[in-house]
Write a protein that holds these residues in place. Sequence first.
Motif, short mmCIF file in Angstrom:
data_model
loop_
_atom_site.label_atom_id
_atom_site.label_comp_id
_atom_site.label_asym_id
_atom_site.label_seq_id
_atom_site.Cartn_x
_atom_site.Cartn_y
_atom_site.Cartn_z
N ARG A 178 22.74 98.35 61.66
CA ARG A 178 23.00 97.03 62.26
C ARG A 178 23.58 96.12 61.19
NH1 ARG A 178 20.49 92.16 63.66
NH2 ARG A 178 21.08 91.43 65.75
N THR A 227 21.73 87.59 67.89
CA THR A 227 20.31 87.24 67.98
C THR A 227 20.15 85.84 67.41
OG1 THR A 227 19.86 88.31 65.85
CG2 THR A 227 19.51 89.63 67.83
N SER A 237 16.87 91.47 71.06
CA SER A 237 18.00 91.53 71.98
C SER A 237 17.88 92.78 72.84
CB SER A 237 19.33 91.56 71.21
OG SER A 237 19.45 92.78 70.51
N SER A 238 18.55 92.74 73.98
CA SER A 238 18.70 93.93 74.82
C SER A 238 20.20 94.18 74.94
CB SER A 238 18.08 93.71 76.19
OG SER A 238 18.22 94.86 77.00
N THR A 239 20.67 95.22 74.27
CA THR A 239 22.11 95.42 74.10
C THR A 239 22.56 96.72 74.73
OG1 THR A 239 21.99 94.22 72.01
CG2 THR A 239 23.95 95.54 72.39
N ASN A 256 17.02 98.11 72.86
CA ASN A 256 16.47 96.80 72.52
C ASN A 256 16.26 96.67 71.01
OD1 ASN A 256 16.11 95.89 75.28
ND2 ASN A 256 14.45 97.37 75.42
N HIS A 257 16.75 95.58 70.46
CA HIS A 257 16.46 95.26 69.07
C HIS A 257 15.18 94.44 69.05
CE1 HIS A 257 17.26 94.54 64.84
NE2 HIS A 257 17.02 93.25 65.03
N GLU A 314 26.50 91.92 69.00
CA GLU A 314 25.07 91.84 69.30
C GLU A 314 24.48 90.60 68.62
OE1 GLU A 314 21.15 94.73 69.30
OE2 GLU A 314 22.38 94.65 67.50
#
Length: 541
Positions: free
Chosen positions: A183, A280, A303-305, A358-359, A278
């Motif tokens: 990431r 946040t 997050s939900s990516t 999901n992060h 993405e």
Amino acid sequence: MTTLRVSGLLRQRLVATYLLGLGVLPLARADLTDNLVASPTAMSLGNAVTADPPGVESIHMNPAGLARMEGNTKTDSVFIASIRTKASFKSAPDFDIGGFKDDPLNGTHTGPVRQAMYIPVVGVPHWRLPAVVVPGMGYTWNEAGSPFTFGTLTYLSMAFTIDRTQDKDDPGRYQGKLMDIQRLVYLSPSVGYKVSDTLRVGVSVPIAYANFAIDTDMRFPNKLLGITGQLQKGVCPEGNSNVIDSFFFGLCAGGKEGMLDPFKKAASFKVDMTAPFEPTINLGVLWEPKKWFGMGIVYQGGSSTTYKGEYEFHTDPMLRQFVKGMNSSLLGPIVGAIVGFPQEIPEIQAGNVISSINHPARVQMGIKVKPLDFVQLNMDIGYADWSKWKTVTLKFDKDIALLQMGRLFGVANPRELTLNMGMQNVISYGFGMQIQATDKLALRLGYEPRKSSIPANKLSLFSPMPDTKLKSVGFQYKFDSGAVMNVAASYLKGTYNVPARTNCNLNCDDFFNLIYNPYAGMDVKGDLIVRYFGMSYTHPF
């Protein structure tokens, strides 16, 4: 009289530090990937900097720290990290996979490990590196007298990479010839605000390029495959079909290539997914009521990516020929239809894949205490919501014939593959000490015991992350020009021992444990070592 006052003050500060530590220790748990390469200053202090956030790296650690920055600054950084992991395999004393009792992996161990680096847009190059080198850059802007400080930072917020491709026969290849999760934050607009001389707040919006890549061989040491293979040996020892077999189930109609062996490579699988955008959010507060005491808290949003990419299944001749042989017999197609087998298995199936990953969100708080003017002690405690990664489901654009073979074992949808990551929420803590040796030189020590977010009964060679201990050293040097250099070096190590049949991501051998236990019935032992070096140079402009 003065001596007594100093001693009393020192005692109060030490007691405050001790009491907080006493409250934190019983809860202590941590995971592996967080904060490893985000900041050399934080690393040298055991990532315990929420109450003393470092320069532009405050954007990640606690954005309220930006409000302590004055003037305009530029920070250049570089990180070098190497991951080394090994595993050994030993069959249990009563090892038996449907009549097959001699696994060729018994007594073997994994070989050399290298690193890979995902480059946005390009993907994973064919370079195989002894370590990963990651540059970073950050800027802060502050007008004289203004309570606002703005900034942005490029950094790697999370990464894990293993490359076992150097040895094509490495036994670890069945759970990852290549694994790369990363990431990379490429832009992070941020602002810190000085509310008063003792209180600061901040917010940042890290925008990341995330990737998820796996390249692995696959085998299925399952008892049903073993029993079927033994039946084949009884019906056609040489692997040649006969008339009687043709009128029944066609066990041998696939020829020698179609003879089932639970220890043979059955297939390979590649997936490469990315999420180029993405975002946040990080929120931070910093309170410093005394010169000798401060507190900080940061919320790093999750997050939900949706990740998108490509996949490829390559099925070896063994299963392809076995299914072809069954469907060429009289009764084989009937049996195959009952258990959900495909009519045929193509050698290669490739296409597009999508997954929602999901992060995890994270909350961290800490204190800093100066029991002496030249000694600072830092302590942090944090919580991360890694249970969002309990499973990861890959959705393919077509039915995968190889997955249809798994219907008998509970694979309901041949267009989906669920990776059982098994992660759980964690509470982490860290400790740091800084000694101001001279006006220009500060020496640092850090210690961070990290209990893995992956429990022992879910660990796999895809992510061999046991409990570890991180030990760090570092220093800061201030130049006459106003520039500041921070240097850190750290060493992280952990070991694991997974007895046979205790982990159904690794070595279960029950009848229905097909996906995915490539080391069924084997004791698996190993370790993980991470070596890290980081340096940053900040100067006004």
